[in-house]
Motif scaffolding. Structure first.
Motif, mmCIF file in Angstrom:
data_model
loop_
_atom_site.group_PDB
_atom_site.id
_atom_site.type_symbol
_atom_site.label_atom_id
_atom_site.label_comp_id
_atom_site.label_asym_id
_atom_site.label_seq_id
_atom_site.Cartn_x
_atom_site.Cartn_y
_atom_site.Cartn_z
ATOM 1 N N ASP A 86 -57.171 -25.051 16.634
ATOM 2 C CA ASP A 86 -56.799 -23.872 15.435
ATOM 3 C C ASP A 86 -57.102 -22.916 15.618
ATOM 4 O OD1 ASP A 86 -56.369 -23.194 12.859
ATOM 5 O OD2 ASP A 86 -58.165 -24.022 11.797
ATOM 6 N N ARG A 105 -70.337 -11.500 17.645
ATOM 7 C CA ARG A 105 -69.088 -11.632 16.924
ATOM 8 C C ARG A 105 -69.068 -11.062 15.544
ATOM 9 N NH1 ARG A 105 -68.405 -17.855 18.885
ATOM 10 N NH2 ARG A 105 -67.982 -17.641 20.925
ATOM 11 N N THR A 117 -68.471 -22.437 17.002
ATOM 12 C CA THR A 117 -67.371 -22.038 15.660
ATOM 13 C C THR A 117 -67.622 -23.193 14.944
ATOM 14 O OG1 THR A 117 -66.307 -21.238 17.451
ATOM 15 C CG2 THR A 117 -64.923 -21.935 15.566
ATOM 16 N N SER A 177 -67.623 -26.034 26.943
ATOM 17 C CA SER A 177 -67.657 -25.039 25.690
ATOM 18 C C SER A 177 -66.596 -25.808 24.727
ATOM 19 C CB SER A 177 -67.459 -23.819 26.052
ATOM 20 O OG SER A 177 -67.526 -22.914 24.958
HETATM 21 N N1 LIG Z 1 -61.178 -25.860 17.156
HETATM 22 C C1 LIG Z 1 -60.712 -24.651 17.832
HETATM 23 N N2 LIG Z 1 -59.446 -24.383 18.056
HETATM 24 C C2 LIG Z 1 -59.346 -23.205 18.814
HETATM 25 N N3 LIG Z 1 -59.998 -22.543 19.279
HETATM 26 C C3 LIG Z 1 -61.282 -22.690 19.233
HETATM 27 C C4 LIG Z 1 -61.835 -23.898 18.496
HETATM 28 N N4 LIG Z 1 -63.078 -23.967 18.609
HETATM 29 C C5 LIG Z 1 -63.554 -22.802 19.227
HETATM 30 N N5 LIG Z 1 -62.588 -22.160 19.751
HETATM 31 C C6 LIG Z 1 -62.492 -20.903 20.383
HETATM 32 O O1 LIG Z 1 -62.922 -21.101 21.673
HETATM 33 C C7 LIG Z 1 -64.011 -20.158 22.218
HETATM 34 C C8 LIG Z 1 -65.215 -20.809 22.386
HETATM 35 O O2 LIG Z 1 -65.902 -21.150 21.096
HETATM 36 P P1 LIG Z 1 -67.329 -21.387 20.697
HETATM 37 O O3 LIG Z 1 -67.355 -21.929 19.490
HETATM 38 O O4 LIG Z 1 -68.162 -20.253 21.103
HETATM 39 O O5 LIG Z 1 -67.854 -22.485 21.903
HETATM 40 P P2 LIG Z 1 -69.296 -22.976 22.380
HETATM 41 O O6 LIG Z 1 -70.231 -22.685 21.302
HETATM 42 O O7 LIG Z 1 -69.113 -24.342 22.503
HETATM 43 O O8 LIG Z 1 -69.454 -22.426 23.610
HETATM 44 C C9 LIG Z 1 -64.056 -19.043 21.056
HETATM 45 O O9 LIG Z 1 -63.003 -18.319 21.465
HETATM 46 C C10 LIG Z 1 -63.239 -19.913 19.680
HETATM 47 O O10 LIG Z 1 -62.417 -19.222 19.053
#
Ligand SMILES: Nc1ncnc2c1ncn2[C@@H]1O[C@H](COP(=O)(O)OP(=O)(O)O)[C@@H](O)[C@H]1O
Ligand SMILES: [Mg+2]
Length: 306
Positions: A202, A46, A16, A11
């Motif tokens: 970030d 969210r 994001t 993930s």
């Molecule tokens: N670049 C980043 N830096 C810090 N935290 C991140 C970053 N990208 C995503 N997150 C955090 O990681 C978690 C999973 O992100 P998400 O976008 O839902 O992942 P995916 O869609 O790949 O499962 C969320 O809590 C998000 O806030």
């Protein structure tokens, strides 16, 4: 323009980054985000969106119409106004909607049609994907694909086997590293692929893009000023340039702190455990998979991608 954003393991932040990419897509294009994750959506929860309209209502409507406006009619607005077609959180419902959208006789063309309008860009969060995913037809019809991966040894070892097949999914594949781990140069050296860049860790930027309270706010000061938002904006510009005819982008020396630079030469780097060494390609931003025998491609389309 249709852009598929995905991962193949873990993930790494696909949703994001998809929100960031759509929110920071350069004007005057009209960007719209479609959440097409077969494991169920997160954006609606969210951002406390209504349960409809969204992917399910779009799939139903697409049975009767291929109107290019359909996508926009089934979107809700995120803070700042970004239109999003959100997937239901329930995986079974999300898969059913995606399967309906991917069926050519019942509206597979809806995303493609909307994305083909000259001023439109449709960013599709395809989630974690494999060859059997109901989102795969979207990936295969996309103009560009952005593969997000973390850069630890286990992530890279997994990718090394699958990259040859993944590189054939879309005409313009690109890979983004996420967070800490092996350097861009090391990944390029070991995978034979030139990463497009690196998405930084970030937490504040990610929080605002996930609808959580943050010191940053949405709108012009949120995604725009976060490190994540800035990288997304640069990625968007590279993807746009990739769609344009030559001249090609200039090539520069590798540097992890300058995410959008393209690798030209890789100085002596150490091997990544578990990842077989392969030559560095010099074909710009695209994945550079090792050529496989023809029957390997058939296998990857019919079953597992690796
Ligand atoms: N670049 C980043 N830096 C810090 N935290 C991140 C970053 N990208 C995503 N997150 C955090 O990681 C978690 C999973 O992100 P998400 O976008 O839902 O992942 P995916 O869609 O790949 O499962 C969320 O809590 C998000 O806030
Ligand atoms: Mg996700």
């Amino acid at each position: 323009m249709l852009v598929a954003v995905l991962s193949v393991k873990g993930s790494p932040g696909v949703t994001t980054f998809s929100v960031a990419l759509a929110a920071r897509w350069p004007s005057p294009s009209r960007a719209l985000l479609v959440e097409a994750d077969p494991s169920g959506g997160d954006v609606g929860t969210r951002f406390s969106l209504e349960s409809a309209p969204g992917l399910v209502s779009l799939a139903v409507a697409a049975r009767r119409s291929d109107d290019p406006a359909l996508l926009w009619q089934h979107a809700q607005a995120l803070p700042g106004g970004l239109p999003v077609v959100a997937a239901p959180p329930d995986a079974d419902r999300a898969r059913a909607a995606l399967s309906a959208l991917a069926d050519p006789s019942t509206g597979a063309g809806v995303l493609r049609t909307a994305a083909s309008a000259p001023d439109a860009v449709v960013i599709v969060d395809c989630g974690r994907i494999d060859a059997g995913s109901p989102a795969m037809p979207i990936v295969r019809s996309a103009d560009a694909m952005v593969l997000l991966t973390r850069a630890h040894a286990d992530d890279l070892a997994h990718l090394a086997r699958r990259l040859p097949a993944i590189g054939r999914w879309t005409a313009h594949p690109a890979m983004l590293l996420v967070g800490e781990g092996y350097s861009t140069a090391e990944v390029a050296r070991e995978l034979g692929v030139l990463p497009l860049g690196r998405v930084p860790d970030d937490p504040h930027g990610a929080a605002v893009l996930c609808g959580r309270p943050s010191t940053l706010r949405w709108g012009r000061s949120g995604p725009a000023h976060s490190a994540l938002g800035q990288v997304a904006h640069k990625v968007a510009k590279v993807l746009i340039a990739e769609q344009a005819p030559p001249p090609a982008l200039p090539r520069q020396a590798p540097a992890d702190n300058q995410p959008m630079q393209v690798l030209r030469a890789v100085p002596g780097v150490h091997g990544v455990p578990g990842v077989p060494a392969s030559p560095v390609s010099a074909n710009g931003l695209r994945l550079a998979p090792t050529p496989l025998p023809p029957n390997t491609e058939n296998t990857s389309r019919g079953g597992q991608a690796s």
